[in-house]
Write an enzyme that holds these catalytic residues in place. Structure first.
Site, PDB file in Angstrom:
ATOM      1  N   LYS A  75       0.817  -1.221   0.000  1.00  0.00           N
ATOM      2  CA  LYS A  75       0.000   0.000   0.000  1.00  0.00           C
ATOM      3  C   LYS A  75       0.845   1.264   0.000  1.00  0.00           C
ATOM      4  O   LYS A  75       0.616   2.180  -0.783  1.00  0.00           O
ATOM      5  CB  LYS A  75      -0.914   0.032   1.224  1.00  0.00           C
ATOM      6  CG  LYS A  75      -2.181  -0.742   1.097  1.00  0.00           C
ATOM      7  CD  LYS A  75      -3.163  -0.404   2.196  1.00  0.00           C
ATOM      8  CE  LYS A  75      -2.538  -0.336   3.558  1.00  0.00           C
ATOM      9  NZ  LYS A  75      -1.971  -1.594   4.039  1.00  0.00           N
ATOM     10  N   THR A  77       3.994   1.691  -0.810  1.00  0.00           N
ATOM     11  CA  THR A  77       4.743   1.791  -2.063  1.00  0.00           C
ATOM     12  C   THR A  77       3.838   2.293  -3.191  1.00  0.00           C
ATOM     13  O   THR A  77       4.226   3.155  -3.985  1.00  0.00           O
ATOM     14  CB  THR A  77       5.339   0.417  -2.431  1.00  0.00           C
ATOM     15  OG1 THR A  77       6.209  -0.003  -1.367  1.00  0.00           O
ATOM     16  CG2 THR A  77       6.123   0.472  -3.724  1.00  0.00           C
ATOM     17  N   ARG A  98       1.227   7.863   7.077  1.00  0.00           N
ATOM     18  CA  ARG A  98       1.446   7.799   8.526  1.00  0.00           C
ATOM     19  C   ARG A  98       2.946   7.761   8.827  1.00  0.00           C
ATOM     20  O   ARG A  98       3.755   7.394   7.975  1.00  0.00           O
ATOM     21  CB  ARG A  98       0.795   6.546   9.104  1.00  0.00           C
ATOM     22  CG  ARG A  98      -0.716   6.557   9.065  1.00  0.00           C
ATOM     23  CD  ARG A  98      -1.294   5.249   9.545  1.00  0.00           C
ATOM     24  NE  ARG A  98      -0.988   4.171   8.622  1.00  0.00           N
ATOM     25  CZ  ARG A  98      -1.104   2.882   8.913  1.00  0.00           C
ATOM     26  NH1 ARG A  98      -1.486   2.508  10.121  1.00  0.00           N
ATOM     27  NH2 ARG A  98      -0.826   1.955   8.024  1.00  0.00           N
ATOM     28  N   LYS A 109       8.025  -6.225  10.744  1.00  0.00           N
ATOM     29  CA  LYS A 109       7.202  -5.714   9.659  1.00  0.00           C
ATOM     30  C   LYS A 109       7.957  -4.745   8.751  1.00  0.00           C
ATOM     31  O   LYS A 109       7.704  -4.643   7.559  1.00  0.00           O
ATOM     32  CB  LYS A 109       5.962  -5.021  10.248  1.00  0.00           C
ATOM     33  CG  LYS A 109       4.958  -4.558   9.205  1.00  0.00           C
ATOM     34  CD  LYS A 109       3.697  -4.049   9.897  1.00  0.00           C
ATOM     35  CE  LYS A 109       2.695  -3.522   8.879  1.00  0.00           C
ATOM     36  NZ  LYS A 109       3.106  -2.270   8.258  1.00  0.00           N
ATOM     37  N   ALA A 277      -3.926   0.392  13.045  1.00  0.00           N
ATOM     38  CA  ALA A 277      -5.115   0.221  12.214  1.00  0.00           C
ATOM     39  C   ALA A 277      -6.052  -0.857  12.740  1.00  0.00           C
ATOM     40  O   ALA A 277      -7.128  -1.042  12.189  1.00  0.00           O
ATOM     41  CB  ALA A 277      -4.709  -0.108  10.783  1.00  0.00           C
ATOM     42  N   PHE A 305      -3.816  -1.751   6.715  1.00  0.00           N
ATOM     43  CA  PHE A 305      -4.338  -3.104   6.492  1.00  0.00           C
ATOM     44  C   PHE A 305      -5.339  -3.127   5.332  1.00  0.00           C
ATOM     45  O   PHE A 305      -5.275  -2.300   4.426  1.00  0.00           O
ATOM     46  CB  PHE A 305      -4.928  -3.678   7.783  1.00  0.00           C
ATOM     47  CG  PHE A 305      -3.930  -3.815   8.900  1.00  0.00           C
ATOM     48  CD1 PHE A 305      -2.673  -4.342   8.652  1.00  0.00           C
ATOM     49  CD2 PHE A 305      -4.226  -3.408  10.184  1.00  0.00           C
ATOM     50  CE1 PHE A 305      -1.734  -4.476   9.683  1.00  0.00           C
ATOM     51  CE2 PHE A 305      -3.292  -3.532  11.212  1.00  0.00           C
ATOM     52  CZ  PHE A 305      -2.049  -4.067  10.947  1.00  0.00           C
ATOM     53  N   PHE A 385       4.839  -8.550  -9.127  1.00  0.00           N
ATOM     54  CA  PHE A 385       6.050  -9.177  -8.600  1.00  0.00           C
ATOM     55  C   PHE A 385       6.776  -9.911  -9.730  1.00  0.00           C
ATOM     56  O   PHE A 385       6.161 -10.275 -10.733  1.00  0.00           O
ATOM     57  CB  PHE A 385       5.699 -10.158  -7.477  1.00  0.00           C
ATOM     58  CG  PHE A 385       5.542  -9.513  -6.124  1.00  0.00           C
ATOM     59  CD1 PHE A 385       6.427  -9.774  -5.096  1.00  0.00           C
ATOM     60  CD2 PHE A 385       4.491  -8.634  -5.874  1.00  0.00           C
ATOM     61  CE1 PHE A 385       6.294  -9.177  -3.846  1.00  0.00           C
ATOM     62  CE2 PHE A 385       4.341  -8.032  -4.637  1.00  0.00           C
ATOM     63  CZ  PHE A 385       5.243  -8.304  -3.612  1.00  0.00           C
ATOM     64  N   TRP A 413       7.344  -0.092  -7.793  1.00  0.00           N
ATOM     65  CA  TRP A 413       8.487  -0.543  -6.986  1.00  0.00           C
ATOM     66  C   TRP A 413       9.751  -0.586  -7.836  1.00  0.00           C
ATOM     67  O   TRP A 413      10.809  -0.153  -7.400  1.00  0.00           O
ATOM     68  CB  TRP A 413       8.181  -1.932  -6.406  1.00  0.00           C
ATOM     69  CG  TRP A 413       9.306  -2.498  -5.576  1.00  0.00           C
ATOM     70  CD1 TRP A 413       9.593  -2.210  -4.271  1.00  0.00           C
ATOM     71  CD2 TRP A 413      10.293  -3.429  -6.017  1.00  0.00           C
ATOM     72  NE1 TRP A 413      10.701  -2.926  -3.864  1.00  0.00           N
ATOM     73  CE2 TRP A 413      11.158  -3.677  -4.924  1.00  0.00           C
ATOM     74  CE3 TRP A 413      10.537  -4.087  -7.223  1.00  0.00           C
ATOM     75  CZ2 TRP A 413      12.231  -4.547  -5.001  1.00  0.00           C
ATOM     76  CZ3 TRP A 413      11.612  -4.962  -7.302  1.00  0.00           C
ATOM     77  CH2 TRP A 413      12.447  -5.190  -6.199  1.00  0.00           C
TER      78      TRP A 413
END
Length: 560
Positions: A75, A77, A98, A109, A277, A305, A385, A413
């Site tokens: 999210k 990224t 955030r 994480k 969250a 999330f 990916f 990315w």
């Protein structure tokens, strides 16, 4: 897709950052509205909101995701990359994120500064002490604890029932040993012995209050309303009763100001606030969001999330309090994660599997349905990916088309803004051709149980709600205190639409069990705890902290 992309920290260290004064000037911030924290970070004076109050707002875009899995979604990224892409196609865009917590940074994480060529910089600073906001919130929270224990020690004039203290101390670090502690040991001089505990700073109500406040005086008013305990008569004891709301405000006078940084491609980024969250509402501050809307034609932000948690709270809590009207929502999905939702084991994700991808699509479809229930236009950003096969990509694009939702391949990315141009163009088209008719999914005047039931049935897809005896008792108390007409903040696992993290995909027919209900009177919402929600995480067997270092030349290594 090129797989030989350097690490995030290596990319960040080679960024060509502009002086933050130049970034500010380009997005319309005056020199005397900027408070510098070195060359590449600044806070923005709240006076700017008065100057820009009559300026028309830009378009608000929310980035959310499917239900998270260990396979990753991306999210932050995507948010960064989408902002960069919008600027590449000639739109004036700003992003709002955030602030990262040190707990995940040193745990498992990771940070919250994006990744690859879609990052905010200076990455090391943002992920560590930044401008000191987390420390200010920690200090303000713990001032309340100190004042309360002192009040009890000094004769307990507020008649606090030490069995009904609901306020905990905080620390911005993963430390499981502090979840349950005993304070006041060592004799009479050290106060009264009682059980206490720590939560992580981002789970503090002070954080939620800061992020939902409109201005300095609104912040003070909300801080004063925070309930810290109940007295012997069962009545709430507040921060204002302890007479430390003014001192807390002083500690937070700079923390309430939004932070300005930039992306790798020099897109302005407002990074401010970071509530959990699951235990809180999981969005950056209302102040930063409103400022971004005044400064840009497009403000791209995110919520934590999946759409059932962060987006629901963004739309039912943040937008309600901030009088915000989102123009569109982008749901981030990965083929890897969808295959996990469809039953593929983590170790098998590199193998093409259209069957599990098809089954896992149910989760994406449910999250699309959830956003549509709020009346907001929605599209899908497929975060690509390296191991995704062409057959899988085409299959997912076709499934989205069949479901009636626009989808775009998202390669930010690897390629930065260039990799998000298709996504940006489709977003603009969506906003121009579909009008947002945003509205919350429940009215706050409804009963607590009805509001929870609406979320469970409409958003999670469950059949109903079971309340523990404790939760029923707490609901009754909130009704008696006149605090039942507030929005609901559901605290549940992020890994499932249900309260069972093992139920992937889009389960049906389940019940949600509400174990406990608490009121965050300052923040202005009712927290409903389901399952086993952890407000003080622990470190993994091999924490990220073991890989982080800095050499004699100041070169940071191991930070992602």
């Amino acid at each position: 897709m090129n797989t030989k992309v350097p690490s995030d920290i290596q990319i960040a260290q080679h960024a060509k950052m502009k002086d933050i004064c130049d970034i500010a000037k380009e997005c319309g911030i005056l020199e005397d509205e900027l408070e510098l924290y070195g060359k590449y970070k600044a806070k923005i004076s709240l006076n700017i909101l008065d100057r820009l109050k009559d300026k028309k707002d830009g378009k608000l875009v929310l980035v959310t995701a499917i239900t998270p899995t260990p396979a990753g979604e991306g999210k932050s990224t995507t948010t960064v990359g989408l902002g960069q892409a919008l600027n590449k196609i000639g739109k004036k865009a700003i992003i709002a994120l955030r602030e990262p917590s040190l707990g995940p940074v040193f745990g498992v994480k990771g940070g919250a500064a994006g990744g690859g060529y879609a990052q905010v910089v200076p990455m090391e600073d943002i992920n560590l002490h930044f401008t000191g906001d987390m420390h200010a919130i920690t200090a303000a929270n713990n001032l309340v604890s100190a004042a309360m224990d002192n009040s009890i020690h000094q004769g307990n004039p507020l008649n606090i029932d030490t069995r009904q203290i609901v306020w905990k101390r905080v620390l911005d670090m993963n430390d499981r040993a502090l979840r349950e502690v005993v304070v006041g040991l060592g004799g009479k001089a050290n106060g009264f012995v009682r059980q206490d505990g720590f939560t992580i700073t981002v789970a503090s109500e002070v954080m939620a209050v800061l992020c939902l406040s409109d201005n300095l005086m609104d912040l003070k008013n909300r801080l004063g309303k925070i309930i810290v305990a109940y007295n012997m008569d069962g009545q709430p004891v507040t921060v204002k009763d302890l007479k430390v709301d003014g001192a807390m405000l002083l500690l937070l006078k700079d923390a309430i100001k939004p932070n300005l940084v930039q992306t790798l491609e020099n897109t302005p980024a407002l990074i401010h606030g970071g509530p959990f969250a699951n235990i809180a509402h999981g969005c950056n501050s209302i102040i930063a969001t409103k400022l971004g809307l005044k400064l840009a034609d497009y403000l791209v932000t995110e919520a934590g999330f999946g759409a059932d948690l962060g987006a629901e709270k963004f739309l039912d809590i943040k937008c309600r309090y901030g009088d915000l009207k989102p123009s569109a929502v982008v749901i981030v999905a990965t083929i890897r994660a969808l295959k996990m939702h469809g039953g593929t084991a983590k170790g098998e994700l590199s193998k093409e599997n259209l069957d599990t991808l098809n089954k896992g699509f149910e989760n994406l479809a449910k999250q699309i349905e959830n956003i549509r229930k709020f009346g907001v236009p929605v599209m899908v950003g497929i975060n690509r990916f390296a191991m995704d096969t062409e057959a899988e990509i085409q299959f997912l694009l076709r499934k989205c088309k069949e479901y009636g939702v626009e989808a775009a391949l998202n390669e930010v990315w690897e390629k930065g803004g260039e990799g998000g141009i298709e996504m940006a163009e489709k977003l603009i088209s969506l906003i121009e051709h579909e009008k947002s008719c945003y509205k919350p999914i429940y009215e706050t005047e409804a009963s607590i149980s009805d509001k929870i039931g609406t979320i469970v049935k409409e958003i999670y897809g469950g059949s109903g709600v079971k309340f523990s005896a404790k939760a029923i008792k707490e609901m009754k108390r909130l009704e008696e205190l006149g605090m039942d007409k507030l929005p609901i903040c559901m605290a549940k696992t992020q890994y499932s639409l249900s309260d069972n993290p093992q139920l992937l995909g889009a389960p049906k027919g389940f019940e949600i069990t509400v174990n406990e209900i608490r009121v965050s009177a300052g923040a202005g919402f009712i927290v409903c705890l389901t399952g086993d929600i952890m407000t003080m995480p622990g470190l993994p067997k091999v924490p990220a902290a073991e890989l982080i270092d800095i050499d004699e030349n100041g070169m940071v290594t191991g930070l992602f």
